[in-house]
Enzyme design. Structure first.
Site, PDB file in Angstrom:
ATOM      1  N   GLY A  82      -7.022 -41.246  59.598  1.00  0.00           N
ATOM      2  CA  GLY A  82      -6.549 -40.709  58.323  1.00  0.00           C
ATOM      3  C   GLY A  82      -7.243 -41.406  57.165  1.00  0.00           C
ATOM      4  N   GLU A 103     -10.806 -50.648  61.533  1.00  0.00           N
ATOM      5  CA  GLU A 103     -11.142 -49.222  61.369  1.00  0.00           C
ATOM      6  C   GLU A 103     -12.619 -49.061  61.023  1.00  0.00           C
ATOM      7  OE1 GLU A 103      -6.785 -47.627  59.777  1.00  0.00           O
ATOM      8  OE2 GLU A 103      -8.329 -48.132  58.330  1.00  0.00           O
TER       9      GLU A 103
HETATM   10  C1  5RP Z   1      -4.555 -47.564  57.693  1.00  0.00           C
HETATM   11  C2  5RP Z   1      -5.249 -46.438  57.038  1.00  0.00           C
HETATM   12  C3  5RP Z   1      -4.636 -45.088  57.136  1.00  0.00           C
HETATM   13  O1  5RP Z   1      -5.559 -44.202  57.664  1.00  0.00           O
HETATM   14  C4  5RP Z   1      -4.217 -44.632  55.774  1.00  0.00           C
HETATM   15  O2  5RP Z   1      -3.387 -45.629  55.196  1.00  0.00           O
HETATM   16  C5  5RP Z   1      -3.480 -43.300  55.828  1.00  0.00           C
HETATM   17  O3  5RP Z   1      -2.244 -43.493  56.428  1.00  0.00           O
HETATM   18  P1  5RP Z   1      -1.219 -42.319  56.690  1.00  0.00           P
HETATM   19  O4  5RP Z   1      -1.821 -41.448  57.731  1.00  0.00           O
HETATM   20  O5  5RP Z   1       0.028 -43.038  57.156  1.00  0.00           O
HETATM   21  O6  5RP Z   1      -0.996 -41.586  55.398  1.00  0.00           O
HETATM   22  O7  5RP Z   1      -6.298 -46.572  56.455  1.00  0.00           O
HETATM   23  O8  5RP Z   1      -5.184 -48.799  57.430  1.00  0.00           O
END
Ligand code: 5RP
Length: 228
Positions: A82, A103
């Site tokens: 995401g 990530e």
């Molecule tokens: C985690 C991230 C996530 O991809 C980002 O925070 C989006 O999160 P969500 O899918 O809960 O909205 O970078 O480090």
């Protein structure tokens, strides 16, 4: 549809990108959790997963999906994750879940980055979401001073220790007009592990869910060589 249903729709659409026998790079967050749940339903068809966080590893393991060590694989066909924000050029802010460093490592190895988002994450200009920066603890104050010099308001994320034992500073008030340059500039600050701009290695595909369905956008610059 509420936001969580939209996240689930985007995550479900990403399952179409998974091919038999693949090792799948898996991101972190509430949108990815839907993807992991979908992946579990087809776990017999995939070889397993590379995880980007302890939280995703726990969820993958609990659902019986085999985990691989990134150092033991030479080729990762796909990474699904995401974003907190994504712009029209497929640059992202990530790290809302504090998993940005792992990530970014998994994304760097993957041939194709599929970003899954609800439509609220698409922005004209990155920066309304505070930019996360992972920092070695002893460098916190110095890094905060340097980030303030770049024009942002750095704030230590309360009670947050990353999977790597570091801190997160969230930088508020940035209008990021040149994400590639800013990504490099922040990474040059001594004590910074990495920052949440994913611009030098952005997404290749965006699956963007809104009330009408899931729109697929493909980054022109990454086709077709990157996708093989
Ligand atoms: C985690 C991230 C996530 O991809 C980002 O925070 C989006 O999160 P969500 O899918 O809960 O909205 O970078 O480090």
């Amino acid at each position: 549809m509420d936001q969580d249903q939209l996240k689930k729709a985007a995550a479900t659409a990403a399952l179409d990108y998974i091919e038999d026998g693949m090792i799948v790079g898996v991101g972190t967050g509430s949108t990815v959790n839907h993807f992991i749940d979908g992946l579990a339903a087809m776990k017999g068809r995939i070889a397993g997963a590379i995880s980007s966080s302890e939280a995703s590893s726990r969820r993958l393991e609990a659902l019986g999906i085999r985990l691989f060590d990134l150092n033991e694989i030479a080729d990762l066909p796909i990474y699904v994750d995401g974003a907190d924000e994504i712009d029209g050029g497929f640059c992202m802010i990530k790290g809302g879940g504090a998993a940005l460093t792992r990530e970014k490592i998994v994304a760097a190895v993957a041939r194709r980055f599929v970003c899954i988002c609800d439509a609220s994450k698409l922005v004209e200009c990155l920066g309304r979401f505070p930019l996360p920066v992972e920092v070695i603890p002893m460098a916190r104050a110095q890094v905060e001073r340097e980030l303030a010099r770049l024009g942002g308001s750095p704030k230590l994320r309360d009670g947050c220790v990353t999977d790597n034992g570091n801190l997160i500073i969230d930088v508020h008030g940035l209008q990021i007009t040149d994400p590639r340059s800013l990504e490099s500039e922040i990474n040059q600050i001594v004590g910074v592990v990495t920052n949440g701009l994913f611009a030098r290695r952005g997404a290749d595909v965006l699956l963007l869910a809104n009330a009408d369905g899931v729109e697929q956008r493909v980054a022109p610059a990454t086709e077709p060589s990157r996708l093989r």
